[in-house]
Motif scaffolding. Structure first.
Motif, PDB file in Angstrom:
ATOM      1  N   ASP A 132      28.349  75.860  70.819  1.00  0.00           N
ATOM      2  CA  ASP A 132      27.335  76.320  69.800  1.00  0.00           C
ATOM      3  C   ASP A 132      27.932  77.300  69.085  1.00  0.00           C
ATOM      4  O   ASP A 132      27.550  77.656  67.821  1.00  0.00           O
ATOM      5  N   GLU A 133      28.893  78.114  69.146  1.00  0.00           N
ATOM      6  CA  GLU A 133      29.594  78.871  68.275  1.00  0.00           C
ATOM      7  C   GLU A 133      30.152  78.079  67.054  1.00  0.00           C
ATOM      8  O   GLU A 133      30.228  78.496  66.052  1.00  0.00           O
ATOM      9  N   ILE A 134      30.880  76.978  67.585  1.00  0.00           N
ATOM     10  CA  ILE A 134      31.598  76.338  66.586  1.00  0.00           C
ATOM     11  C   ILE A 134      30.798  75.807  65.597  1.00  0.00           C
ATOM     12  O   ILE A 134      30.871  75.749  64.447  1.00  0.00           O
ATOM     13  N   VAL A 135      29.933  74.802  66.124  1.00  0.00           N
ATOM     14  CA  VAL A 135      28.966  74.161  65.340  1.00  0.00           C
ATOM     15  C   VAL A 135      27.891  75.353  64.516  1.00  0.00           C
ATOM     16  O   VAL A 135      27.508  74.933  63.322  1.00  0.00           O
ATOM     17  N   GLY A 136      27.747  76.367  64.929  1.00  0.00           N
ATOM     18  CA  GLY A 136      26.735  77.347  64.174  1.00  0.00           C
ATOM     19  C   GLY A 136      27.504  77.792  63.095  1.00  0.00           C
ATOM     20  O   GLY A 136      26.883  78.302  62.069  1.00  0.00           O
ATOM     21  N   GLU A 137      28.630  77.843  63.002  1.00  0.00           N
ATOM     22  CA  GLU A 137      29.523  78.001  61.684  1.00  0.00           C
ATOM     23  C   GLU A 137      29.210  77.140  60.572  1.00  0.00           C
ATOM     24  O   GLU A 137      29.204  77.776  59.362  1.00  0.00           O
ATOM     25  N   PHE A 138      28.740  76.081  60.710  1.00  0.00           N
ATOM     26  CA  PHE A 138      28.510  74.957  59.544  1.00  0.00           C
ATOM     27  C   PHE A 138      27.075  74.353  59.596  1.00  0.00           C
ATOM     28  O   PHE A 138      26.798  74.007  58.363  1.00  0.00           O
ATOM     29  N   LEU A 139      26.263  74.564  60.712  1.00  0.00           N
ATOM     30  CA  LEU A 139      24.978  73.938  60.645  1.00  0.00           C
ATOM     31  C   LEU A 139      24.188  74.808  59.884  1.00  0.00           C
ATOM     32  O   LEU A 139      22.844  74.389  59.568  1.00  0.00           O
ATOM     33  N   GLY A 140      24.578  75.902  59.451  1.00  0.00           N
ATOM     34  CA  GLY A 140      23.456  76.847  58.635  1.00  0.00           C
ATOM     35  C   GLY A 140      23.411  76.488  57.170  1.00  0.00           C
ATOM     36  O   GLY A 140      22.619  77.011  56.440  1.00  0.00           O
ATOM     37  N   GLU A 141      24.382  75.782  56.774  1.00  0.00           N
ATOM     38  CA  GLU A 141      24.490  75.375  55.427  1.00  0.00           C
ATOM     39  C   GLU A 141      23.198  74.475  54.965  1.00  0.00           C
ATOM     40  O   GLU A 141      22.963  73.544  55.821  1.00  0.00           O
ATOM     41  N   PRO A 142      22.954  74.563  53.714  1.00  0.00           N
ATOM     42  CA  PRO A 142      21.925  73.763  53.235  1.00  0.00           C
ATOM     43  C   PRO A 142      22.380  72.353  53.215  1.00  0.00           C
ATOM     44  O   PRO A 142      21.573  71.208  53.410  1.00  0.00           O
ATOM     45  N   ARG A 143      23.528  71.989  52.947  1.00  0.00           N
ATOM     46  CA  ARG A 143      24.072  70.644  52.837  1.00  0.00           C
ATOM     47  C   ARG A 143      25.424  70.777  53.637  1.00  0.00           C
ATOM     48  O   ARG A 143      26.529  71.303  53.439  1.00  0.00           O
ATOM     49  N   LEU A 144      25.420  70.068  54.868  1.00  0.00           N
ATOM     50  CA  LEU A 144      26.379  69.914  55.805  1.00  0.00           C
ATOM     51  C   LEU A 144      27.700  69.583  55.174  1.00  0.00           C
ATOM     52  O   LEU A 144      27.623  68.348  54.607  1.00  0.00           O
ATOM     53  N   LYS A 145      28.790  70.284  55.540  1.00  0.00           N
ATOM     54  CA  LYS A 145      30.176  69.631  55.090  1.00  0.00           C
ATOM     55  C   LYS A 145      30.713  68.928  56.459  1.00  0.00           C
ATOM     56  O   LYS A 145      32.048  68.411  56.520  1.00  0.00           O
ATOM     57  N   ARG A 146      30.173  69.176  57.869  1.00  0.00           N
ATOM     58  CA  ARG A 146      30.692  68.444  58.871  1.00  0.00           C
ATOM     59  C   ARG A 146      29.487  67.783  59.781  1.00  0.00           C
ATOM     60  O   ARG A 146      28.400  68.102  59.519  1.00  0.00           O
ATOM     61  N   ILE A 147      30.009  66.862  60.518  1.00  0.00           N
ATOM     62  CA  ILE A 147      29.007  66.333  61.355  1.00  0.00           C
ATOM     63  C   ILE A 147      29.565  65.984  62.653  1.00  0.00           C
ATOM     64  O   ILE A 147      30.918  66.406  62.769  1.00  0.00           O
ATOM     65  N   ASP A 148      28.825  65.881  63.611  1.00  0.00           N
ATOM     66  CA  ASP A 148      29.049  65.661  65.019  1.00  0.00           C
ATOM     67  C   ASP A 148      28.526  63.989  65.733  1.00  0.00           C
ATOM     68  O   ASP A 148      27.218  64.226  65.569  1.00  0.00           O
ATOM     69  N   THR A 149      29.432  63.145  65.684  1.00  0.00           N
ATOM     70  CA  THR A 149      28.539  61.780  66.021  1.00  0.00           C
ATOM     71  C   THR A 149      28.013  61.753  67.194  1.00  0.00           C
ATOM     72  O   THR A 149      27.658  60.688  67.912  1.00  0.00           O
ATOM     73  N   ARG A 150      28.218  62.969  68.144  1.00  0.00           N
ATOM     74  CA  ARG A 150      27.392  63.037  69.218  1.00  0.00           C
ATOM     75  C   ARG A 150      26.065  62.991  69.115  1.00  0.00           C
ATOM     76  O   ARG A 150      25.084  62.325  69.720  1.00  0.00           O
ATOM     77  N   ASN A 151      25.443  63.175  67.899  1.00  0.00           N
ATOM     78  CA  ASN A 151      23.967  63.231  67.539  1.00  0.00           C
ATOM     79  C   ASN A 151      23.890  63.192  65.946  1.00  0.00           C
ATOM     80  O   ASN A 151      23.805  64.210  65.315  1.00  0.00           O
ATOM     81  N   PHE A 152      23.888  62.003  65.523  1.00  0.00           N
ATOM     82  CA  PHE A 152      24.068  61.841  63.972  1.00  0.00           C
ATOM     83  C   PHE A 152      23.302  60.710  63.639  1.00  0.00           C
ATOM     84  O   PHE A 152      23.241  59.739  64.323  1.00  0.00           O
ATOM     85  N   ALA A 153      22.705  60.626  62.239  1.00  0.00           N
ATOM     86  CA  ALA A 153      22.209  59.526  61.920  1.00  0.00           C
ATOM     87  C   ALA A 153      22.367  59.495  60.443  1.00  0.00           C
ATOM     88  O   ALA A 153      22.253  60.492  59.509  1.00  0.00           O
ATOM     89  N   ALA A 154      22.468  58.360  59.781  1.00  0.00           N
ATOM     90  CA  ALA A 154      22.419  58.324  58.303  1.00  0.00           C
ATOM     91  C   ALA A 154      21.837  56.802  57.801  1.00  0.00           C
ATOM     92  O   ALA A 154      21.831  55.932  58.461  1.00  0.00           O
ATOM     93  N   ARG A 155      21.506  57.041  56.419  1.00  0.00           N
ATOM     94  CA  ARG A 155      21.040  55.787  55.861  1.00  0.00           C
ATOM     95  C   ARG A 155      22.220  54.705  55.901  1.00  0.00           C
ATOM     96  O   ARG A 155      23.410  55.167  55.309  1.00  0.00           O
TER      97      ARG A 155
END
Length: 319
Positions: free
Chosen positions: A140-163
């Protein structure tokens, strides 16, 4: 045409049936949804059991990928979803995950905004002991560093979806064992695509509970992340993933210092890593906070060990 296709890579993990059960439960009344399970070099016994299970499920396709690593398996699923199922949205979970009742609906709601190219969700822990609890806290600490951005620069394929258009434009995951998702997140950001975080897109992940095994995994992960340098320009990685170069030696003196640090980390790891699990659990009985401090400290040493070993050209098998 399948609107949403869920892709799950798996290797010798019986928990994948629980993941499939949870998906079947939320998709029972959904049209245009399919599930692809990609077996990645499981044992014959595990594969046979999985094949028998999938044959009984409607809308589940079992594929096989012999290329090593979960990203190779995901790529196999992506190609099948795009070419055979004409998928519009591709979603990804791991074989040890269980989706929430709102998971699928949340994905659909996210893509109602036509500007959104990709979405990452929230991962909650299934925790067997305090080691697992600490792993969730650190995650939670690690992903919290980048999940607050309006456009994410990182993803985690554990829980991800894309067009589907994301993969048509950006391509597939790199054929690496570690770090493929963080690079893919950087890649779609560099192409100007909008990737967002949606808190309501919840799934549950069984966190590792054996600290000794987890430390070995962290060493190998941090060492393996540097394989990205074989596929990407240095300037691109320095811009999006600067932590990969934290221990890059700048001259002979610096490299000599790294050898000393590696020696002490290696000795420390050889001794303490064997007893870290018990030490951490004992500390956590007296103070959960102190237990977490110890957990973070020894995890940090494991990560440094992997990073430094790479820059010293030490074989991963020697770590």
């Amino acid at each position: 045409m399948c609107k949403i296709v869920v892709i799950i890579p798996v290797k010798d993990d019986q928990r994948v049936t629980l993941a499939l059960d949870s998906l079947m439960a939320v998709s029972a009344d959904q049209d245009g949804l399919a599930i692809i399970v990609v077996d990645n070099n499981s044992s014959e016994e595990s594969y046979s059991a999985l094949r028998d299970y999938c044959c009984k499920q409607r809308g589940v396709t079992l594929l096989v990928e012999s290329g090593e690593g979960s990203y190779a398996a995901r790529n196999r699923g992506i190609l099948y979803a795009l070419n055979e199922l004409q998928a519009q949205i591709l979603a990804f979970i791991d074989s040890d995950c269980i989706v929430s009742k709102a998971w699928l609906a949340s994905i659909k709601e996210a893509f109602e905004d036509q500007s959104v190219a990709a979405v990452s969700g929230r991962s909650l822990g299934i925790n067997r002991n305090n080691i697992a609890v600490y792993e969730q806290m650190l995650y939670d600490e690690i992903v919290g560093e980048f999940l607050g951005e309006p456009r994410l620069k990182r993803i985690d394929t554990r829980n991800f979806a894309a067009r589907s258009s994301v993969f048509e434009s950006a391509g597939l995951f790199l054929p690496v064992k570690f770090g493929g998702d963080m690079e893919f997140g950087a890649r779609i950001h560099s192409l100007g695509m909008v990737s967002i975080y949606r808190r309501e897109m919840v799934l549950y992940h069984e966190n590792p509970w054996d600290l000794g095994r987890l430390l070995v995994k962290r060493v190998r992960q941090n060492y393996g992340n540097h394989e990205l340098q074989n596929y990407c320009d240095t300037s691109y990685l320095e811009s999006y993933l600067p932590h990969l170069f934290r221990y890059r030696p700048a001259g002979f003196l610096h490299k000599s210092t790294l050898f000393v640090r590696y020696f002490f980390l290696r000795v420390d790891g050889f001794i303490e890593f064997q007893f870290a699990h018990t030490i951490c659990l004992v500390i956590s009985k007296f103070s959960r906070r102190l237990g977490y401090i110890y957990f973070k400290a020894i995890m940090s040493r494991a990560c440094r060990l992997g990073d430094i070993a790479f820059f010293l050209n030490i074989s991963a098998r020697q770590i």
